[in-house]
Design a protein around this motif. Structure first.
Motif, PDB file in Angstrom:
ATOM      1  N   ASN A  64      49.934 100.153  68.606  1.00  0.00           N
ATOM      2  CA  ASN A  64      50.160 100.740  67.304  1.00  0.00           C
ATOM      3  C   ASN A  64      51.025  99.958  66.374  1.00  0.00           C
ATOM      4  OD1 ASN A  64      48.581 103.006  68.089  1.00  0.00           O
ATOM      5  ND2 ASN A  64      50.087 104.198  68.842  1.00  0.00           N
ATOM      6  N   ILE A  65      51.706  98.847  66.700  1.00  0.00           N
ATOM      7  CA  ILE A  65      52.480  98.107  66.138  1.00  0.00           C
ATOM      8  C   ILE A  65      53.564  99.113  65.450  1.00  0.00           C
ATOM      9  CG2 ILE A  65      52.509  96.100  64.663  1.00  0.00           C
ATOM     10  CD1 ILE A  65      49.513  95.717  65.230  1.00  0.00           C
ATOM     11  N   PRO A  66      54.676  99.416  65.844  1.00  0.00           N
ATOM     12  CA  PRO A  66      55.503 100.162  65.031  1.00  0.00           C
ATOM     13  C   PRO A  66      56.594  99.124  64.101  1.00  0.00           C
ATOM     14  CG  PRO A  66      56.483  99.986  67.389  1.00  0.00           C
ATOM     15  CD  PRO A  66      55.021  99.534  67.221  1.00  0.00           C
ATOM     16  N   SER A  67      57.241  99.892  63.155  1.00  0.00           N
ATOM     17  CA  SER A  67      58.086  99.220  62.435  1.00  0.00           C
ATOM     18  C   SER A  67      59.384  98.822  63.084  1.00  0.00           C
ATOM     19  CB  SER A  67      58.667  99.916  61.129  1.00  0.00           C
ATOM     20  OG  SER A  67      57.343 100.379  60.266  1.00  0.00           O
ATOM     21  N   LEU A  68      59.640  99.779  64.241  1.00  0.00           N
ATOM     22  CA  LEU A  68      60.842  99.304  65.033  1.00  0.00           C
ATOM     23  C   LEU A  68      60.871  99.858  66.225  1.00  0.00           C
ATOM     24  CD1 LEU A  68      64.073  98.577  65.273  1.00  0.00           C
ATOM     25  CD2 LEU A  68      64.427 100.895  64.253  1.00  0.00           C
ATOM     26  N   ILE A  69      61.373  99.408  67.451  1.00  0.00           N
ATOM     27  CA  ILE A  69      61.397  99.999  68.821  1.00  0.00           C
ATOM     28  C   ILE A  69      62.860 100.163  69.100  1.00  0.00           C
ATOM     29  CG2 ILE A  69      60.814  99.348  71.160  1.00  0.00           C
ATOM     30  CD1 ILE A  69      58.316  97.993  70.231  1.00  0.00           C
ATOM     31  N   ILE A  70      62.947 101.181  69.580  1.00  0.00           N
ATOM     32  CA  ILE A  70      64.447 101.667  70.234  1.00  0.00           C
ATOM     33  C   ILE A  70      64.222 101.748  71.852  1.00  0.00           C
ATOM     34  CG2 ILE A  70      66.584 102.987  70.280  1.00  0.00           C
ATOM     35  CD1 ILE A  70      65.900 103.814  67.459  1.00  0.00           C
ATOM     36  N   ILE A  71      65.146 101.238  72.653  1.00  0.00           N
ATOM     37  CA  ILE A  71      64.945 101.262  74.095  1.00  0.00           C
ATOM     38  C   ILE A  71      66.223 101.589  74.548  1.00  0.00           C
ATOM     39  CG2 ILE A  71      64.373 100.175  76.208  1.00  0.00           C
ATOM     40  CD1 ILE A  71      62.834  97.993  74.826  1.00  0.00           C
ATOM     41  N   ASN A  72      66.040 102.853  75.225  1.00  0.00           N
ATOM     42  CA  ASN A  72      67.042 103.383  76.089  1.00  0.00           C
ATOM     43  C   ASN A  72      67.209 102.844  77.516  1.00  0.00           C
ATOM     44  OD1 ASN A  72      69.296 104.995  77.645  1.00  0.00           O
ATOM     45  ND2 ASN A  72      68.726 106.751  76.292  1.00  0.00           N
ATOM     46  N   GLU A  73      68.032 101.897  77.932  1.00  0.00           N
ATOM     47  CA  GLU A  73      67.689 101.168  78.863  1.00  0.00           C
ATOM     48  C   GLU A  73      68.222 102.143  80.154  1.00  0.00           C
ATOM     49  OE1 GLU A  73      69.639  97.353  81.455  1.00  0.00           O
ATOM     50  OE2 GLU A  73      70.474  97.823  79.435  1.00  0.00           O
ATOM     51  N   ASP A  74      69.041 102.912  80.023  1.00  0.00           N
ATOM     52  CA  ASP A  74      69.571 103.774  81.256  1.00  0.00           C
ATOM     53  C   ASP A  74      68.220 104.840  81.576  1.00  0.00           C
ATOM     54  OD1 ASP A  74      71.988 102.777  80.970  1.00  0.00           O
ATOM     55  OD2 ASP A  74      72.972 104.434  79.847  1.00  0.00           O
ATOM     56  N   ASN A  75      67.422 105.184  80.776  1.00  0.00           N
ATOM     57  CA  ASN A  75      66.440 106.122  80.984  1.00  0.00           C
ATOM     58  C   ASN A  75      65.065 105.420  80.989  1.00  0.00           C
ATOM     59  OD1 ASN A  75      68.398 107.917  81.000  1.00  0.00           O
ATOM     60  ND2 ASN A  75      68.003 108.369  78.769  1.00  0.00           N
ATOM     61  N   ASP A 133      51.177  90.775  67.884  1.00  0.00           N
ATOM     62  CA  ASP A 133      51.121  91.537  66.947  1.00  0.00           C
ATOM     63  C   ASP A 133      52.512  92.275  66.967  1.00  0.00           C
ATOM     64  OD1 ASP A 133      48.507  91.624  66.246  1.00  0.00           O
ATOM     65  OD2 ASP A 133      47.928  93.218  67.738  1.00  0.00           O
ATOM     66  N   ASN A 134      53.295  92.076  67.955  1.00  0.00           N
ATOM     67  CA  ASN A 134      54.790  92.483  67.818  1.00  0.00           C
ATOM     68  C   ASN A 134      55.721  91.834  67.796  1.00  0.00           C
ATOM     69  OD1 ASN A 134      54.615  96.062  67.879  1.00  0.00           O
ATOM     70  ND2 ASN A 134      52.996  95.031  69.164  1.00  0.00           N
ATOM     71  N   SER A 135      55.338  90.564  67.713  1.00  0.00           N
ATOM     72  CA  SER A 135      56.434  89.418  67.859  1.00  0.00           C
ATOM     73  C   SER A 135      57.670  89.391  66.784  1.00  0.00           C
ATOM     74  CB  SER A 135      55.596  88.050  67.723  1.00  0.00           C
ATOM     75  OG  SER A 135      55.041  87.802  66.382  1.00  0.00           O
ATOM     76  N   ILE A 136      57.367  90.031  65.775  1.00  0.00           N
ATOM     77  CA  ILE A 136      58.377  90.174  64.808  1.00  0.00           C
ATOM     78  C   ILE A 136      59.091  91.572  64.786  1.00  0.00           C
ATOM     79  CG2 ILE A 136      57.779  88.155  63.426  1.00  0.00           C
ATOM     80  CD1 ILE A 136      56.829  90.143  61.489  1.00  0.00           C
ATOM     81  N   THR A 137      58.568  92.575  65.569  1.00  0.00           N
ATOM     82  CA  THR A 137      59.105  93.979  65.415  1.00  0.00           C
ATOM     83  C   THR A 137      60.518  93.907  65.953  1.00  0.00           C
ATOM     84  OG1 THR A 137      56.756  94.726  66.128  1.00  0.00           O
ATOM     85  CG2 THR A 137      58.608  96.490  66.306  1.00  0.00           C
TER      86      THR A 137
END
Length: 312
Positions: free
Chosen positions: A45-56, A73-77
């Motif tokens: 879906n190629i989001p504008s931003l990805i936030i990852i919670n490493e702990d979870n 497609d997500n190389s610059i996300t």
């Protein structure tokens, strides 16, 4: 346009917190929670931003970030990683995967708010860059020209346009057409940036239209080199049969078979002397005229507008 932000977290803790932080801007952002097993959905879906919670998350963070970056497609996300791991070595390993921010927990809400806001602003600016060629678009092109005019610099603007490109798309399809666009960009950039001691700029106006801005140089040699390289290399984008014939056949709307020459490149050059133009609109008007003159000639060609006036 609502910007979609994906939170990769096997719980709902992160998304609940972020939705609370951005509750007054819910019409500007759409937050979606993605579990580790649903990573492919986020990439598709190629989001504008990805936030990852490493702990979870159950997947190794390095592997996860590399997977995102390996997806074209997500190389610059942009990616934000939240983590409770303060080890310097670990932080650097994560950052090596081209992660934009590594945020240590506990995360200050206001700090996270401005990170997201500023990244979204940067992405908005970056979208003015052509996603196909990676070259600056109209905003940067106009700014570059305006800067040089205001500084009363002596330079030239080269306008590029492909001939018979629509016919090519009709026969070979838009995906193959995109390949010719990227090939054209590479050819222009290589020749322009190879100029020694020259303050050069290359932009993508859109479609098959490009522009280059160069300081005083031998414009004819530049045009000749670009044309020679283009005419030789463009043949690889045709079937052997079409390349040997030197034309393609297209059925028009009336059902009549028409012949079109192979795609060629037309270049219109406008020399800009201090005081010749009052603004960039005047440069564009002359550029359109001189490029039109080039396109009236069969095959790849260039026309240089050398009209000069006395310095004001």
């Amino acid at each position: 346009m609502v910007q979609e932000i994906y939170i990769i977290d096997d719980t709902t803790k992160t998304i609940d917190k972020i939705k609370e932080i951005f509750k007054e801007e819910e019409n500007e952002y759409k937050f979606s929670n993605i579990t580790t097993s649903e990573i492919e959905i986020a990439l598709r879906n190629i989001p504008s931003l990805i936030i990852i919670n490493e702990d979870n998350v159950t997947k190794d963070i390095i592997e996860l970030c590399n997977m995102i970056r390996a997806n074209e497609d997500n190389s610059i996300t942009p990616i934000i990683v939240e983590s409770s791991n303060p080890t310097k070595e670990h932080i650097f390993e994560v950052m090596k995967t081209s992660v934009e921010y590594y945020v240590l927990k506990p995360v200050d809400d206001q700090y996270l708010y401005y990170i997201v806001k500023n990244l979204m602003r940067l992405m908005y600016v970056n979208r003015r860059v052509s996603p196909l060629t990676g070259l600056p678009g109209n905003v940067q092109i106009h700014a570059e020209m305006k800067k040089r005019v205001l500084n009363r610099e002596e330079f030239a603007v080269l306008y590029f346009d492909l001939d018979n490109f629509k016919a090519y798309n009709d026969v070979y399809g838009f995906l193959k057409g995109d390949e010719i666009i990227k090939f054209t960009a590479r050819t222009i950039v290589r020749n322009i940036h190879n100029l020694k001691d020259n303050d050069s700029f290359v932009g993508h106006i859109g479609g098959d239209d490009f522009v280059a801005i160069v300081s005083k140089t031998n414009y004819e040699a530049v045009c000749q080199n670009i044309i020679a390289e283009f005419d030789q290399e463009v043949l690889q984008y045709y079937t052997k049969e079409d390349a040997e014939k030197g034309y393609i056949e297209v059925i028009n709307r009336r059902g009549i078979l028409e012949e079109f020459p192979l795609t060629s490149i037309s270049i219109g050059v406008v020399e800009v002397d201090p005081g010749r133009f009052d603004n960039i609109l005047e440069i564009g008007e002359v550029g359109a005229q001189v490029k039109h003159n080039a396109k009236t000639v069969m095959g790849s060609t260039y026309v240089i507008n050398r009209r000069k006036i006395s310095v004001k």
